[in-house]
Design a protein around this motif. Sequence first.
Motif, PDB file in Angstrom:
ATOM      1  N   GLY A 185      19.844   4.701   2.814  1.00 54.26           N
ATOM      2  CA  GLY A 185      20.437   4.678   1.487  1.00 54.26           C
ATOM      3  C   GLY A 185      19.652   3.768   0.565  1.00 54.26           C
ATOM      4  N   VAL A 186      20.034   3.833  -0.697  1.00 56.59           N
ATOM      5  CA  VAL A 186      19.395   2.969  -1.693  1.00 56.59           C
ATOM      6  C   VAL A 186      20.153   1.651  -1.674  1.00 56.59           C
ATOM      7  CG1 VAL A 186      18.869   2.688  -4.132  1.00 56.59           C
ATOM      8  CG2 VAL A 186      18.676   4.940  -3.059  1.00 56.59           C
ATOM      9  N   SER A 187      19.607   0.677  -0.970  1.00 57.31           N
ATOM     10  CA  SER A 187      20.346  -0.566  -0.751  1.00 57.31           C
ATOM     11  C   SER A 187      19.485  -1.813  -0.910  1.00 57.31           C
ATOM     12  CB  SER A 187      20.949  -0.570   0.662  1.00 57.31           C
ATOM     13  OG  SER A 187      19.933  -0.780   1.633  1.00 57.31           O
ATOM     14  N   TYR A 215      20.502   9.694  -5.919  1.00 56.27           N
ATOM     15  CA  TYR A 215      21.080   9.766  -7.273  1.00 56.27           C
ATOM     16  C   TYR A 215      22.246   8.833  -7.529  1.00 56.27           C
ATOM     17  CZ  TYR A 215      23.710  13.150  -4.461  1.00 56.27           C
ATOM     18  OH  TYR A 215      24.418  13.750  -3.448  1.00 56.27           O
ATOM     19  N   LEU A 216      22.955   8.358  -6.509  1.00 59.16           N
ATOM     20  CA  LEU A 216      24.075   7.440  -6.724  1.00 59.16           C
ATOM     21  C   LEU A 216      23.847   6.148  -5.942  1.00 59.16           C
ATOM     22  CD1 LEU A 216      27.106   9.896  -6.452  1.00 59.16           C
ATOM     23  CD2 LEU A 216      26.416   8.634  -8.507  1.00 59.16           C
ATOM     24  N   VAL A 217      24.405   5.062  -6.444  1.00 58.81           N
ATOM     25  CA  VAL A 217      24.185   3.748  -5.829  1.00 58.81           C
ATOM     26  C   VAL A 217      25.514   3.172  -5.351  1.00 58.81           C
ATOM     27  CG1 VAL A 217      23.430   1.380  -6.239  1.00 58.81           C
ATOM     28  CG2 VAL A 217      22.183   3.271  -7.280  1.00 58.81           C
ATOM     29  N   LEU A 222       0.853  -1.191   0.000  1.00 66.13           N
ATOM     30  CA  LEU A 222       0.000   0.000   0.000  1.00 66.13           C
ATOM     31  C   LEU A 222       0.887   1.238   0.000  1.00 66.13           C
ATOM     32  CD1 LEU A 222      -2.557  -1.185   2.714  1.00 66.13           C
ATOM     33  CD2 LEU A 222      -2.973  -0.987   0.236  1.00 66.13           C
ATOM     34  N   GLU A 223       0.822   2.016  -1.047  1.00 66.07           N
ATOM     35  CA  GLU A 223       1.682   3.207  -1.180  1.00 66.07           C
ATOM     36  C   GLU A 223       0.816   4.455  -1.206  1.00 66.07           C
ATOM     37  OE1 GLU A 223       4.922   4.288  -1.193  1.00 66.07           O
ATOM     38  OE2 GLU A 223       3.946   6.231  -1.543  1.00 66.07           O
ATOM     39  N   ARG A 224       1.193   5.386  -0.366  1.00 65.05           N
ATOM     40  CA  ARG A 224       0.418   6.621  -0.204  1.00 65.05           C
ATOM     41  C   ARG A 224       0.459   7.511  -1.462  1.00 65.05           C
ATOM     42  NH1 ARG A 224       4.009  10.664   1.253  1.00 65.05           N
ATOM     43  NH2 ARG A 224       2.959  12.604   1.733  1.00 65.05           N
TER      44      ARG A 224
HETATM   45  C1  LIG Z   1      17.416  14.198  -1.486  1.00 65.45           C
HETATM   46  C2  LIG Z   1      17.900  12.798  -1.188  1.00 65.45           C
HETATM   47  C3  LIG Z   1      19.096  12.371  -1.728  1.00 65.45           C
HETATM   48  C4  LIG Z   1      19.568  11.090  -1.439  1.00 65.45           C
HETATM   49  N1  LIG Z   1      20.681  10.631  -2.071  1.00 65.45           N
HETATM   50  C5  LIG Z   1      21.014   9.338  -1.950  1.00 65.45           C
HETATM   51  C6  LIG Z   1      21.968   8.747  -2.823  1.00 65.45           C
HETATM   52  O1  LIG Z   1      22.472   9.386  -3.744  1.00 65.45           O
HETATM   53  N2  LIG Z   1      22.280   7.439  -2.628  1.00 65.45           N
HETATM   54  C7  LIG Z   1      21.714   6.690  -1.638  1.00 65.45           C
HETATM   55  O2  LIG Z   1      22.065   5.513  -1.491  1.00 65.45           O
HETATM   56  N3  LIG Z   1      20.767   7.217  -0.833  1.00 65.45           N
HETATM   57  C8  LIG Z   1      20.385   8.497  -0.988  1.00 65.45           C
HETATM   58  N4  LIG Z   1      19.362   9.007  -0.252  1.00 65.45           N
HETATM   59  C9  LIG Z   1      18.735   8.163   0.788  1.00 65.45           C
HETATM   60  C10 LIG Z   1      17.823   7.119   0.177  1.00 65.45           C
HETATM   61  O3  LIG Z   1      17.137   7.648  -0.915  1.00 65.45           O
HETATM   62  C11 LIG Z   1      16.800   6.621   1.198  1.00 65.45           C
HETATM   63  O4  LIG Z   1      17.436   6.274   2.400  1.00 65.45           O
HETATM   64  C12 LIG Z   1      16.068   5.420   0.635  1.00 65.45           C
HETATM   65  O5  LIG Z   1      15.468   5.753  -0.607  1.00 65.45           O
HETATM   66  C13 LIG Z   1      15.038   4.902   1.590  1.00 65.45           C
HETATM   67  O6  LIG Z   1      14.290   3.924   0.922  1.00 65.45           O
HETATM   68  P1  LIG Z   1      13.039   3.249   1.609  1.00 65.45           P
HETATM   69  O7  LIG Z   1      12.392   2.383   0.594  1.00 65.45           O
HETATM   70  O8  LIG Z   1      13.441   2.592   2.882  1.00 65.45           O
HETATM   71  O9  LIG Z   1      12.101   4.462   2.038  1.00 65.45           O
HETATM   72  P2  LIG Z   1      11.420   5.626   1.185  1.00 65.45           P
HETATM   73  O10 LIG Z   1      12.124   5.840  -0.082  1.00 65.45           O
HETATM   74  O11 LIG Z   1      11.286   6.765   2.135  1.00 65.45           O
HETATM   75  O12 LIG Z   1       9.994   5.037   0.860  1.00 65.45           O
HETATM   76  C14 LIG Z   1       9.000   4.917   1.858  1.00 65.45           C
HETATM   77  C15 LIG Z   1       7.669   4.890   1.158  1.00 65.45           C
HETATM   78  O13 LIG Z   1       6.638   4.751   2.144  1.00 65.45           O
HETATM   79  C16 LIG Z   1       5.553   5.575   1.751  1.00 65.45           C
HETATM   80  N5  LIG Z   1       4.723   5.847   2.926  1.00 65.45           N
HETATM   81  C17 LIG Z   1       5.060   6.589   4.010  1.00 65.45           C
HETATM   82  N6  LIG Z   1       4.017   6.619   4.871  1.00 65.45           N
HETATM   83  C18 LIG Z   1       3.026   5.868   4.320  1.00 65.45           C
HETATM   84  C19 LIG Z   1       1.714   5.532   4.731  1.00 65.45           C
HETATM   85  N7  LIG Z   1       1.201   5.972   5.893  1.00 65.45           N
HETATM   86  N8  LIG Z   1       0.955   4.750   3.917  1.00 65.45           N
HETATM   87  C20 LIG Z   1       1.455   4.294   2.730  1.00 65.45           C
HETATM   88  N9  LIG Z   1       2.696   4.621   2.290  1.00 65.45           N
HETATM   89  C21 LIG Z   1       3.473   5.377   3.080  1.00 65.45           C
HETATM   90  C22 LIG Z   1       6.241   6.802   1.168  1.00 65.45           C
HETATM   91  O14 LIG Z   1       5.359   7.547   0.336  1.00 65.45           O
HETATM   92  C23 LIG Z   1       7.379   6.179   0.403  1.00 65.45           C
HETATM   93  O15 LIG Z   1       7.041   5.857  -0.921  1.00 65.45           O
HETATM   94  C24 LIG Z   1      18.841  10.255  -0.555  1.00 65.45           C
HETATM   95  C25 LIG Z   1      17.623  10.672  -0.056  1.00 65.45           C
HETATM   96  C26 LIG Z   1      17.142  11.930  -0.373  1.00 65.45           C
HETATM   97  C27 LIG Z   1      15.805  12.350   0.159  1.00 65.45           C
END
Ligand SMILES: Cc1cc2nc3c(=O)[nH]c(=O)nc-3n(C[C@H](O)[C@H](O)[C@H](O)COP(=O)(O)OP(=O)(O)OC[C@H]3O[C@@H](n4cnc5c(N)ncnc54)[C@H](O)[C@@H]3O)c2cc1C
Length: 544
Positions: A528-530, A63-65, A35-37
């Motif tokens: 991070g993107v991992s 932007y980078l991995v 479920l994605e908001r």
């Molecule tokens: C500006 C920026 C630059 C970055 N640069 C880098 C980079 O270059 N390399 C790197 O490795 N990392 C980078 N990061 C960090 C990295 O992007 C994040 O740590 C990572 O994307 C987190 O992934 P995630 O899937 O855990 O969470 P998220 O990407 O935060 O996804 C969580 C999801 O949950 C959804 N959600 C939240 N609450 C609810 C709810 N109540 N109901 C339903 N859905 C909900 C959100 O909409 C979102 O889609 C960056 C982050 C940002 C913001």
Amino acid sequence: MPTRSGYDAVIVGGGHNGLVAAAYLAQAGRSVLVLERLGRTGGAAVSTQTFSGVQARLSRYSYLVSLLPHKIIDELGLRFAVRRRRISSYTPTVRGGRPTGLLVDAGDPTRTAAAFHQLTGSEREFEAWQRFYAMTGAVAERVFPSLTEPLPTRAELRRRVADPAAWEALFERPLGESVERHFTDDLVRGVVLTDALIGTFTHAHDPSLRQNRCFLYHVIGGGTGDWDVPVGGMGALTDALADAARAAGAQILTGCEVTAVATDGTAAEVTYRSGDEEHRVGARQVLCNAAPQTLARLLGERPDPAAAPEGSQLKVNMLLRRLPRLRDTSVDPREAFAGTFHVAESYRELESAYRQAADGRVPVAAPSEIYCHSLTDPSILGPELAARGYQTLTLFGLHLPARLFTAGGTDTGDAVRQAALQAVLGPLDALLAEPLADCLALDDQGRPCIEAKSPLDLERELGLPGGNIFHRDLSFPFRDGTDGDNHGDSHGGDHGGDRGGSAADRWGVATAHPNVLLCGAGATRGGGVSGIPGHNAAMAVLGR
Ligand SMILES: Cc1cc2nc3c(=O)[nH]c(=O)nc-3n(C[C@H](O)[C@H](O)[C@H](O)COP(=O)(O)OP(=O)(O)OC[C@H]3O[C@@H](n4cnc5c(N)ncnc54)[C@H](O)[C@@H]3O)c2cc1C
């Protein structure tokens, strides 16, 4: 609409980690609902056409991995590739009244040695650089594979690192101590320290070691610490993950915001809103991809306001008609911007900006790192823009914590955002032979192609609490039975250090509720993107 009234796993959030968990669980035959908001998947890992009428798909947030293991790409069968950047970094400066700089060419150590010699006047700093990064490289080789294994104890990880001096430097003592011991040049010290400050409001000698945790995640990725370019932009990864999850049978619903999670420890009910309608769905297990603080709210718990996460960055996305010329004419801009281009990031400048922000002021010269994606991967540009030599530019500004953008809890709006933008662009312009503004492309309304995202924008757009890009402070990648939670805060039914013996504890994804797991950046070893916390949560559910 969901096709069932109950699922083996309901995943709250379709960020890249939620999709990794969904793909693993669906491939193992579990029924899965995501479920994605937002109206799209990917969270902070997306590509968008950012500027009106302009055919360029920018990695708008991340932007980078570096931290995405090959194991996950292979096991999920993802059609996704990264490309190595030949230039690691370039740091312009002025020495003896002359513009110069430090170019670190990953493919040419002799050239890099010469650049160090020219900047510092001796071999010493380059030798120190090689020793320091040989140390972090050896730690990376040993620690990175552990991130997709059950969580080791502190003692187990220490044994695995098998280098007491490295352990002391990275895991026990404030990073500033080893930076100052290894290096003497102010600029070189700063280039090393920046990896400890990405999105993290801290300083070299912070006794909480927040800077060490941030640094560790920036030097261990892939067992090398390389930061690679996602071919097709960050959205290519999310699209590949969503395809893999769907192909395995997972159901992904966008535009569905979860508003509550109720659990008795064995069965859960998830309430969500879609448009004006409220729905409920049953789940044996709930995996939370949203931040721990968000999970606490969904569970009806009250997170400790003193431990609220806070981001500390300004992300600026740009499209240029051409790369700007540099004052340092010894370097081609196509090389300077291909790697990480450091601005105002000497050790002293980093400290000074931190102090100004800690005093509640936007720093006069905010440190930043810039990089051009399209030099390594032009596929994100439409053919016409590519033919005309357009380039993308991403800027990540440091020491701009969320608190600077609020007054009494409300967004101060454009004035502070403009001041912050000026604080990063001013020092950049000082290094260029022509103003950056002259190089910006225009959108179809004639507006310059530049946008800035403060932590508050990220909170509003992505639901990141306080705009923290890692959902909360990063954790050391071990469980710590004596010191408790190693994140330094406590949210989302946190288990206080993953001490127990359940599968979720073993994988570092536990909450206080046995059938509610973290699968996002806020898990131990998230950030991070991992895809790592998504993988680890799936392994916990599968009892591996
Ligand atoms: C500006 C920026 C630059 C970055 N640069 C880098 C980079 O270059 N390399 C790197 O490795 N990392 C980078 N990061 C960090 C990295 O992007 C994040 O740590 C990572 O994307 C987190 O992934 P995630 O899937 O855990 O969470 P998220 O990407 O935060 O996804 C969580 C999801 O949950 C959804 N959600 C939240 N609450 C609810 C709810 N109540 N109901 C339903 N859905 C909900 C959100 O909409 C979102 O889609 C960056 C982050 C940002 C913001």
